[in-house]
Design a protein around this motif. Structure first.
Motif, PDB file in Angstrom:
ATOM      1  N   GLU A  13       0.845  -1.192   0.000  1.00  0.00           N
ATOM      2  CA  GLU A  13       0.000   0.000   0.000  1.00  0.00           C
ATOM      3  C   GLU A  13       0.883   1.245   0.000  1.00  0.00           C
ATOM      4  OE1 GLU A  13      -3.244   0.465  -0.339  1.00  0.00           O
ATOM      5  OE2 GLU A  13      -3.352  -1.688  -0.733  1.00  0.00           O
ATOM      6  N   PRO A  14       0.653   2.198  -0.895  1.00  0.00           N
ATOM      7  CA  PRO A  14       1.528   3.365  -0.985  1.00  0.00           C
ATOM      8  C   PRO A  14       1.458   4.267   0.237  1.00  0.00           C
ATOM      9  CG  PRO A  14      -0.329   3.567  -2.490  1.00  0.00           C
ATOM     10  CD  PRO A  14      -0.366   2.183  -1.953  1.00  0.00           C
ATOM     11  N   GLY A  15       0.259   4.472   0.798  1.00  0.00           N
ATOM     12  CA  GLY A  15       0.138   5.340   1.969  1.00  0.00           C
ATOM     13  C   GLY A  15       0.547   6.772   1.662  1.00  0.00           C
ATOM     14  N   GLY A  16       0.475   7.628   2.658  1.00  0.00           N
ATOM     15  CA  GLY A  16       0.930   8.999   2.511  1.00  0.00           C
ATOM     16  C   GLY A  16       0.013   9.830   1.618  1.00  0.00           C
ATOM     17  N   PRO A  24      -3.939   5.854  -8.731  1.00  0.00           N
ATOM     18  CA  PRO A  24      -3.658   4.771  -7.768  1.00  0.00           C
ATOM     19  C   PRO A  24      -2.792   3.656  -8.340  1.00  0.00           C
ATOM     20  CG  PRO A  24      -5.944   5.465  -7.596  1.00  0.00           C
ATOM     21  CD  PRO A  24      -5.367   6.205  -8.776  1.00  0.00           C
ATOM     22  N   LEU A  25      -2.971   3.322  -9.624  1.00  0.00           N
ATOM     23  CA  LEU A  25      -2.147   2.275 -10.235  1.00  0.00           C
ATOM     24  C   LEU A  25      -0.665   2.626 -10.133  1.00  0.00           C
ATOM     25  CD1 LEU A  25      -1.643  -0.233 -12.015  1.00  0.00           C
ATOM     26  CD2 LEU A  25      -2.045   1.226 -14.017  1.00  0.00           C
ATOM     27  N   LEU A  26      -0.335   3.856 -10.471  1.00  0.00           N
ATOM     28  CA  LEU A  26       1.067   4.274 -10.448  1.00  0.00           C
ATOM     29  C   LEU A  26       1.596   4.346  -9.019  1.00  0.00           C
ATOM     30  CD1 LEU A  26       3.081   4.848 -12.635  1.00  0.00           C
ATOM     31  CD2 LEU A  26       2.436   7.257 -12.588  1.00  0.00           C
ATOM     32  N   ARG A  27       0.762   4.775  -8.092  1.00  0.00           N
ATOM     33  CA  ARG A  27       1.190   4.810  -6.687  1.00  0.00           C
ATOM     34  C   ARG A  27       1.554   3.409  -6.202  1.00  0.00           C
ATOM     35  NH1 ARG A  27      -3.718   8.609  -4.234  1.00  0.00           N
ATOM     36  NH2 ARG A  27      -3.853   9.990  -6.053  1.00  0.00           N
ATOM     37  N   ARG A  28       0.704   2.440  -6.576  1.00  0.00           N
ATOM     38  CA  ARG A  28       0.969   1.054  -6.167  1.00  0.00           C
ATOM     39  C   ARG A  28       2.279   0.545  -6.763  1.00  0.00           C
ATOM     40  NH1 ARG A  28      -0.346  -3.742  -8.707  1.00  0.00           N
ATOM     41  NH2 ARG A  28      -1.802  -2.793 -10.194  1.00  0.00           N
ATOM     42  N   ILE A  29       2.544   0.896  -8.009  1.00  0.00           N
ATOM     43  CA  ILE A  29       3.774   0.446  -8.671  1.00  0.00           C
ATOM     44  C   ILE A  29       4.994   1.082  -8.024  1.00  0.00           C
ATOM     45  CG2 ILE A  29       5.061   0.684 -10.842  1.00  0.00           C
ATOM     46  CD1 ILE A  29       2.280   0.196 -12.205  1.00  0.00           C
ATOM     47  N   TYR A  30       4.915   2.371  -7.726  1.00  0.00           N
ATOM     48  CA  TYR A  30       6.022   3.039  -7.040  1.00  0.00           C
ATOM     49  C   TYR A  30       6.302   2.369  -5.699  1.00  0.00           C
ATOM     50  CZ  TYR A  30       5.834   7.046 -10.287  1.00  0.00           C
ATOM     51  OH  TYR A  30       5.895   7.854 -11.389  1.00  0.00           O
ATOM     52  N   ALA A  31       5.242   2.119  -4.924  1.00  0.00           N
ATOM     53  CA  ALA A  31       5.423   1.528  -3.598  1.00  0.00           C
ATOM     54  C   ALA A  31       6.071   0.150  -3.689  1.00  0.00           C
ATOM     55  CB  ALA A  31       4.080   1.444  -2.882  1.00  0.00           C
ATOM     56  N   ALA A  32       5.703  -0.616  -4.724  1.00  0.00           N
ATOM     57  CA  ALA A  32       6.292  -1.953  -4.896  1.00  0.00           C
ATOM     58  C   ALA A  32       7.782  -1.886  -5.188  1.00  0.00           C
ATOM     59  CB  ALA A  32       5.577  -2.689  -6.026  1.00  0.00           C
ATOM     60  N   ARG A  33       8.257  -0.709  -5.626  1.00  0.00           N
ATOM     61  CA  ARG A  33       9.686  -0.524  -5.892  1.00  0.00           C
ATOM     62  C   ARG A  33      10.371   0.244  -4.762  1.00  0.00           C
ATOM     63  NH1 ARG A  33       6.839  -1.699  -9.806  1.00  0.00           N
ATOM     64  NH2 ARG A  33       7.552  -2.478 -11.832  1.00  0.00           N
ATOM     65  N   GLY A  34       9.707   0.349  -3.634  1.00  0.00           N
ATOM     66  CA  GLY A  34      10.304   0.982  -2.466  1.00  0.00           C
ATOM     67  C   GLY A  34      10.158   2.482  -2.410  1.00  0.00           C
ATOM     68  N   ALA A  35       9.409   3.067  -3.348  1.00  0.00           N
ATOM     69  CA  ALA A  35       9.215   4.516  -3.366  1.00  0.00           C
ATOM     70  C   ALA A  35       7.834   4.817  -2.784  1.00  0.00           C
ATOM     71  CB  ALA A  35       9.329   5.052  -4.789  1.00  0.00           C
ATOM     72  N   HIS A  36       7.790   5.094  -1.495  1.00  0.00           N
ATOM     73  CA  HIS A  36       6.519   5.213  -0.777  1.00  0.00           C
ATOM     74  C   HIS A  36       6.014   6.644  -0.675  1.00  0.00           C
ATOM     75  CE1 HIS A  36       6.609   0.995   0.463  1.00  0.00           C
ATOM     76  NE2 HIS A  36       7.898   1.156   0.657  1.00  0.00           N
ATOM     77  N   SER A  37       6.679   7.588  -1.331  1.00  0.00           N
ATOM     78  CA  SER A  37       6.240   8.974  -1.300  1.00  0.00           C
ATOM     79  C   SER A  37       6.533   9.606  -2.649  1.00  0.00           C
ATOM     80  CB  SER A  37       6.978   9.747  -0.199  1.00  0.00           C
ATOM     81  OG  SER A  37       8.342   9.911  -0.539  1.00  0.00           O
ATOM     82  N   PRO A  38       5.846  10.705  -2.972  1.00  0.00           N
ATOM     83  CA  PRO A  38       6.113  11.365  -4.256  1.00  0.00           C
ATOM     84  C   PRO A  38       7.567  11.782  -4.428  1.00  0.00           C
ATOM     85  CG  PRO A  38       4.070  12.186  -3.303  1.00  0.00           C
ATOM     86  CD  PRO A  38       4.706  11.311  -2.262  1.00  0.00           C
ATOM     87  N   ASP A  39       8.229  12.206  -3.342  1.00  0.00           N
ATOM     88  CA  ASP A  39       9.625  12.632  -3.451  1.00  0.00           C
ATOM     89  C   ASP A  39      10.537  11.476  -3.839  1.00  0.00           C
ATOM     90  OD1 ASP A  39       8.952  15.196  -2.828  1.00  0.00           O
ATOM     91  OD2 ASP A  39       9.487  15.042  -0.706  1.00  0.00           O
TER      92      ASP A  39
END
Length: 573
Positions: A13-16, A24-39
């Motif tokens: 879950e991306p959270g934040g 939401p799709l892109l947020r989930r993909i970022y979180a799966a790669r360890g990027a849990h925030s926009p920064d």
């Protein structure tokens, strides 16, 4: 052909707090790669790591500042791959921006000088009468060449990112984030990234000395070159590298890149306004690399240094022709390699555990591409050798590896167990190069296979495709396809999104000799989906139901709201 297993990434879950513009799709993909925030997901130049922790910067910038102040001749020595060419162009352009008036460049010819700053290259450079050599993307293993240069009274500053051996060369200064004890947080800088950081530190030193009364140069104008070299060298795109690459891509999309890169984008038929890291990796990088593989990388560097659009287009056209020749040579060599492996299977019942390939007719500039192709097909570490030049008793080899098998460390282990067997070697976890005497090849192959048997196991030899799971029915649209395309840069260590799911095959047709065009239906959608499977046509119709691993992309050829699935792997469902 290795059959990959599709493995889904764990759901995260991306959270934040995320901007509404990031679906939401892109947020989930970022979180799966360890990027849990926009920064972390979309790092910017304002968050770039400062140069301070890079060891050797003080000595290197002091030497360069002194050379610029005294109007000494600085010679930037490049390398014959895309990272080396962009690093050379970045160094030359950056030093001139910082006030150096006597800057020239040189690059070894693969067939004449071998790799890096060799004694043979130093002897040739003597006619240029340099005062200081700046090596880019090499030097950490060039002991003899550096000693030869310093014996002539030249200062030598090494910038490199390759892993050092047990002994460092006797340079006047060395900047390399992978030196033992170096505190720079990112070890993933490419050679061009190291040069860019050196220029940032040099500008700061000169600023503190009051050198820019008339205005300070904007080094971010070099980031188009930094982006191309970083992506082409397949270094991990950690947050720092993604910030560099994203900024460089923005310049290229806005038409602000150097004349040579703008010409190369046009020559390879890409839309500059939609350029991605994938375009760099599969189109721009190979055209620059082709010059160093078959001809002389001086052509590629000239293309990156010229400011004349017409000359840039001429050089881009030449690079396009060389790249076409490279593709033909590569195909012939790959066919020969596959024939050799087929014979080995007949004799031994299976492909070698870690193939060690050699053909006296092969070109040394293309063996790395052959090793990479065979590695992809077999999912095994591969070495490919060719004579350093026609009829030579010296072989040049390239090695490509699979996750979990550190190829440079493997070569170091063989070298340690059999001193003198390998003349020289260097590289990274996934790619390396080496030099070997022809008559030592059988002994080397035996030692190499012994090490591979001791280290490789069935787990490492099972190819895996990491999937981001299934797309929701409403996500098969242009909005999400463009969001995925523009959500990068994607690349090594931050992979482009890949999805999987089951589909019914409505229709199909071969395209060309090797590709397959498909019409598909997803169980939860009424509308059919178009798909292309590059290399997917093998003479037999596809199964009526398929389990696919695929990427969702805008279909710019059909335009409008059209999307297509680009199939990476297909298996009967």
């Amino acid at each position: 052909m290795a059959t990959p297993r599709i493995v889904r990434r764990p759901g995260v879950e991306p959270g934040g707090a995320w901007p509404d513009a990031i679906p939401p799709l892109l947020r989930r993909i970022y979180a799966a790669r360890g990027a849990h925030s926009p920064d972390l997901a979309r790092p910017r130049l304002s968050g770039l790591l400062p140069p301070d922790a890079l060891h050797g910067l003080d000595a290197a910038t002091a030497l360069l500042h002194e050379a610029i102040s005294a109007d000494r001749h600085i010679l930037v020595v490049g390398d014959f791959d895309c990272d080396g060419a962009t690093a050379c162009a970045t160094g030359v352009r950056g030093l001139r921006m910082l006030g150096a008036r006597r800057v020239s460049h040189a690059v070894p010819n693969r067939m004449v000088h071998g790799y890096g700053l060799s004694p043979a290259l130093v002897a040739e450079l003597a006619a240029l009468q340099p005062d200081l050599l700046l090596t880019v993307d090499h030097g950490i293993a060039c002991h003899a060449g550096i000693e030869a240069a310093r014996a002539r009274g030249w200062q030598v500053v090494v910038t490199d990112h390759h892993l050092p051996g047990p002994r460092l060369p006797a340079a006047d200064a060395i900047v390399n984030p992978n030196l033992p004890g170096d505190a720079f947080p990112s070890k993933a800088l490419a050679g061009v990234g190291v040069v860019f950081y050196l220029l940032l530190a040099l500008r700061r030193r000169m600023r503190e000395a009051g050198a820019f009364a008339a205005g300070e140069p904007d080094l971010t104008t070099l980031l188009d070159l930094v982006a191309v070299g970083t992506v082409a060298d397949l270094v991990p795109l950690d947050a720092n590298n993604r910030a560099l690459v994203a900024a460089g891509l923005r310049r290229l999309r806005l038409g602000q890149g150097c004349a040579g890169l703008r010409a190369l984008v046009q020559a390879c038929g890409r839309d500059a306004s939609r350029l991605t890291a994938s375009d760099i990796g599969f189109a721009i990088g190979p055209r620059l690399n082709a010059a160093g593989r078959l001809e002389d990388m001086a052509l590629g560097i000239e293309c990156l240094l010229t400011d004349e659009p017409q000359r840039a287009m001429e050089l881009a056209g030449i690079l396009e022709q060389i790249n076409a020749e490279r593709r033909a040579v590569q195909q012939d060599m790959t066919d020969a390699a596959e024939a050799a492996l087929s014979r080995a299977r007949l004799e031994e019942g299976e492909a070698p555990l870690a193939p060690c390939l050699f053909d006296p007719e092969w070109h040394p500039g293309v063996v790395g591409l052959v090793a990479s192709k065979i590695k992809e097909r077999l999912h095994r570490p591969v070495l490919a050798f060719a004579p350093a030049e026609p009829g030579s008793a010296t072989l040049r080899g390239s090695a490509r590896s699979i996750p979990g098998f550190h190829i440079r460390d493997a070569l170091a282990a063989v070298d340690s167990a059999h001193p003198g067997l390998v003349e020289r070697f260097g590289g990274h976890a996934m790619a390396a190069g080496l030099t070997l005497a022809l008559d030592r090849l059988p002994a080397f192959e035996q030692a190499w296979l012994a090490h591979a048997r001791a280290v490789l196991d069935d787990t490492l030899l099972q190819a895996e495709l990491l999937s981001d799971g299934e797309l929701l029915p409403q996500e098969f649209d242009r909005f999400h396809a463009e969001a995925l395309r523009d959500g990068g840069p994607w690349g090594q260590g931050f992979p482009e999104p890949l999805f999987d799911g089951h589909f019914e095959v409505l229709d199909w047709r071969p395209v060309g000799e090797r590709h397959l065009r498909l019409g598909l239906r997803h169980p939860s959608r009424r509308e059919p989906l178009a798909a292309i499977h590059f290399g997917g046509w093998r003479g037999n119709p596809p199964a009526p139901y398929l389990h696919l691993a695929y990427r969702l992309q805008p279909d710019d050829y059909r335009g409008g709201a059209a999307v297509q699935l680009v199939v990476e792997h297909a298996a009967p469902a």
